[in-house]
Design a protein around this motif. Sequence first.
Motif, PDB file in Angstrom:
ATOM      1  N   GLU A 177      -4.286   9.273   2.731  1.00  0.00           N
ATOM      2  CA  GLU A 177      -2.938   8.779   2.511  1.00  0.00           C
ATOM      3  C   GLU A 177      -2.073   9.106   3.608  1.00  0.00           C
ATOM      4  OE1 GLU A 177      -2.252   7.006  -0.026  1.00  0.00           O
ATOM      5  OE2 GLU A 177      -3.564   7.547  -1.630  1.00  0.00           O
TER       6      GLU A 177
ATOM      7  N   GLU B 132       3.063   5.972   0.928  1.00  0.00           N
ATOM      8  CA  GLU B 132       1.672   6.645   1.206  1.00  0.00           C
ATOM      9  C   GLU B 132       1.894   8.076   1.528  1.00  0.00           C
ATOM     10  OE1 GLU B 132      -0.521   4.718   0.218  1.00  0.00           O
ATOM     11  OE2 GLU B 132      -0.377   2.696   1.019  1.00  0.00           O
TER      12      GLU B 132
ATOM     13  N   GLU C 112       0.062   1.494  -5.742  1.00  0.00           N
ATOM     14  CA  GLU C 112      -0.981   0.504  -4.961  1.00  0.00           C
ATOM     15  C   GLU C 112      -1.084  -0.827  -5.326  1.00  0.00           C
ATOM     16  OE1 GLU C 112      -2.172   1.688  -2.364  1.00  0.00           O
ATOM     17  OE2 GLU C 112      -2.377   3.747  -2.332  1.00  0.00           O
TER      18      GLU C 112
ATOM     19  N   HIS D  86       1.849   9.856  -1.997  1.00  0.00           N
ATOM     20  CA  HIS D  86       0.787   9.955  -2.383  1.00  0.00           C
ATOM     21  C   HIS D  86      -0.097  11.164  -1.940  1.00  0.00           C
ATOM     22  CE1 HIS D  86       0.521   5.239  -3.266  1.00  0.00           C
ATOM     23  NE2 HIS D  86       1.403   5.808  -3.742  1.00  0.00           N
TER      24      HIS D  86
HETATM   25 FE   LIG Z   1      -1.755   5.128  -1.194  1.00  0.00          FE
END
Ligand SMILES: [Fe+2]
Length: 321
Positions: free
Chosen positions: A49, A79, A162, A82
Amino acid sequence: MTTISERTSPAERFQAIIDADEKVEPSDWMPEGYRKTLIRQIAQHAHSEVIGMQPEGNWITRAPTLERKAILIAKVQDEAGHGLYLYSAAETLGVTRDELVELLHTGRQKYSSIFNYPTLTWADIGAIGWLVDGAAITNQVMLTRTSYGPYARAMVRICKEESFHQRQGYEIMLRLCNGTPEQKAMAQDAVNRWWWPALMMFGPHDSESTHTSQSMEWKIKRISNDDLRQHFVDMTVPQAEYLGLTLPDPELRWNPERGHYDFGEIDWDEFWRVVNGHGPMNRDRLEHKIRAWEDGEWVRDAAAAYAEKQQARRAASRTGG
Ligand SMILES: [Fe+2]
Ligand SMILES: [Fe+2]
C-alpha cells in the motif's frame, strides 16, 4: 457443568474457531506458523500500500485538470491509510511497525511486484486504477472473510475505498477512449503494458504456490491464485470491450464449455525476475522509500515529544500539580 472450552486444549479451541468460520482474535492462542504467516502476509500487504503511492504520486503534479489532481491526491492518501490500518493489524500479532519497516528497508520483506513498473503517461493512472486496483479488490474481497479478525476488519474498510479507486481508473480510461485518436492510442498503450503485470498480481500457479494449501486450511486464504485470476479475467474482458480496447493476449477467448475466458500463459521468467528484485523500478522504489523515512525522522520525533508532553500535562492536572 464443564464447558467445552475448559476441557479442550488451546490447539483444539483454535481449530474449533477455524472450523466454525469464526474469527481468531489477538488474545486467542494460535499456532506459531499461523502467527508467522499472518505477520508476513499483512506486512507485505501494508508495504505494498505504501510503496504503491509512488507510481501514482509521480503524476500528482502533472494531472491534466484540477479535479483530476484532487481525486488523485485523495486516492494516494487513501493508500497511506490502507498501509496504516494494515500495520496496526500486524501489530496485534506482537511485532512493531518499526520492525516491519526495517524488514522492508533491508529487503527481508517484500511488497507487490506490480509497483516495480513505471508510470509513463497519464493513461497509466487510468490503467492502474482499473486493472491494478481491480486485481487488488478481487484478492481483497476474499480477505474480508479471512480467519484473523483484525485483518478481516481492516479489509472491509479498504475494499470500500478500493472500489472507488477502481471506478475512478475506469472513468479515466472511458474519457480517453472517447477522446481523440491520440488519447485512445495512449489508453491502448497503457493497457498493453499493464495487462500482464496485473495478471501476475495473483501470484504463481496453485501447483507452484508454496504457501497456498496451508493458508487455505487455516482459512487465511479462501480462494486459490488461479481461481482469483480467472475471476479477474472474466470480469475485466467485457469492461475492455466496452472501452473498445484490445487486451494484449492472442489466446484470449470465451470458452462456452468452461463458462470462462481462456487466456495465455504469463511470462513466468519476467514474473520471477521482478519478484527477485530485478524489475524496472525495484531499486528506485526502495531508495525513495528509505529516503522518505529518513526525511520524516524529525516529524516522528516531534510527534513523540508532543505526545509525551501532553501525557505529562494530563498526569500533572490529575494530581492537581
Ligand atoms: Fe489500497
Ligand atoms: Fe487502491
